[in-house]
Enzyme design. Sequence first.
Site, mmCIF file in Angstrom:
data_model
loop_
_atom_site.group_PDB
_atom_site.id
_atom_site.type_symbol
_atom_site.label_atom_id
_atom_site.label_comp_id
_atom_site.label_asym_id
_atom_site.label_seq_id
_atom_site.Cartn_x
_atom_site.Cartn_y
_atom_site.Cartn_z
ATOM 1 C CG HIS A 21 -2.126 0.887 0.985
ATOM 2 N ND1 HIS A 21 -2.090 2.239 1.211
ATOM 3 C CD2 HIS A 21 -3.352 0.593 0.501
ATOM 4 C CE1 HIS A 21 -3.268 2.735 0.876
ATOM 5 N NE2 HIS A 21 -4.053 1.769 0.448
ATOM 6 C CG ASP A 51 -8.288 -4.229 -3.519
ATOM 7 O OD1 ASP A 51 -9.500 -4.077 -3.665
ATOM 8 O OD2 ASP A 51 -7.456 -3.317 -3.639
#
Length: 380
Positions: free
Chosen positions: A265, A316
């Site tokens: 991320h 996700d």
Amino acid sequence: MSSVTSTPVVKGLEGIVATNSSICYIDGDRGVLAYRGIDIHELADHSTFEETCYLLWFGRLPNRSELKDLQERLARERQLDPAIIQFLRTVPEHALPMDVLRTAVSALAFYDADEKNNDHDANVRKSIRLTSQIAMIVAAYDRIRKGRPVVEADRSLSHAANFLLQLNGERPSDTAARALDIALILHADHELNASTFAARVTAATLADMHAAITSAIGALKGPLHGGANEAVFRILESIDNEKSDAVDYIRKMLAQKKKVPGFGHRVYHTEDPRATHLRSMSRDLGRASGQPKWYEMSEQIEKFVKAEKKLNANVDFYSASTYHVLGIDEDMFTPVFAVSRISGWAAHVIEQLDDNRLIRPRAEYLGPDYPNHYVPMEKR
Ligand SMILES: CC(C)(COP(=O)(O)OP(=O)(O)OC[C@H]1O[C@@H](n2cnc3c(N)ncnc32)[C@H](O)[C@@H]1OP(=O)(O)O)[C@@H](O)C(=O)NCCC(=O)NCCS
């Protein structure tokens, strides 16, 4: 400031602060995500998607009658112009749900009573309308492409339950409806992620809400952003089909210098707080539906990638197995992300237009030196 750029570029705008905002608070070192200051864990435990929409759009939690009013407005907007349904019926058979959604949302502007009105109240009305319509488009297109009848909306149901009803043709269990409701809360906003930034850039030109949301959907599609959830499930599926060992499969991917979807991320240097909830939802729903294998595979992959690359699972990773056991096809995962993220996009478009300035950064020029003269064709 000079009108020729001299500041070196920060690739991918990493760490650049591009706007003021009162919507989303993120602490990437401590793994904190909060909407209007309220921690995502509290919202996931106690709130609903509709209440979270109110929080994002109006800046505070609603009282009982304000919440009821918003729920009723969202339910009333569960209608699509017949021309939109007709469009869904005429797209090529191979059309991807995400591309269909992007095109349909653009077309919704033709039928919106507030199309030419860009003021604050009109944008709130468009936010409510788009939130209901996007969910309906996603569900209706999936039915149409499978040759099934489009399901009438049930205005007495919550946003999440109605979406599952319109998608699957049957009323969902309370557990399934609440699981999706929590997933919608978790995906609702995430500060200046790529699609929200795209929405704000478009809105800042004083283009309308539909133009901004169409830009956002375009940006969400990519596998480095919202498209990652679909990519995660394609990997789980191919591990399952090939009867491979999950860890070996991922080891090979890393050896080929491939990125593992669902990990890493830009902002979080620790656990993505949304992954914490989605991990337990994936485990519980997987067990309850008699399909624990997707969670088990995901867990092995997570442990391995963490040990090998020190990368954490992001939003996700576990949403893939969660959506699968909710009966959602993998090419619908990113559209389902949009079903939620419309709430955050809309909040950001409203905020942008309430105090607007054109967003127009500069590029560090690396081309041929100036002046580089024009050479006539016969001398080249
Ligand atoms: C999210 C993401 C785009 C962030 O990108 P970023 O901030 O630009 O970080 P980078 O791509 O520059 O990655 C930094 C390093 O970590 C590695 N890395 C990051 N994510 C990785 C992943 N998912 N798998 C393997 N390696 C990864 C990169 O290869 C890079 O290593 P290097 O410095 O040796 O080249 C990136 O982590 C990624 O592509 N993840 C997979 C897609 C995904 O899940 N997207 C959804 C995000 S919510």
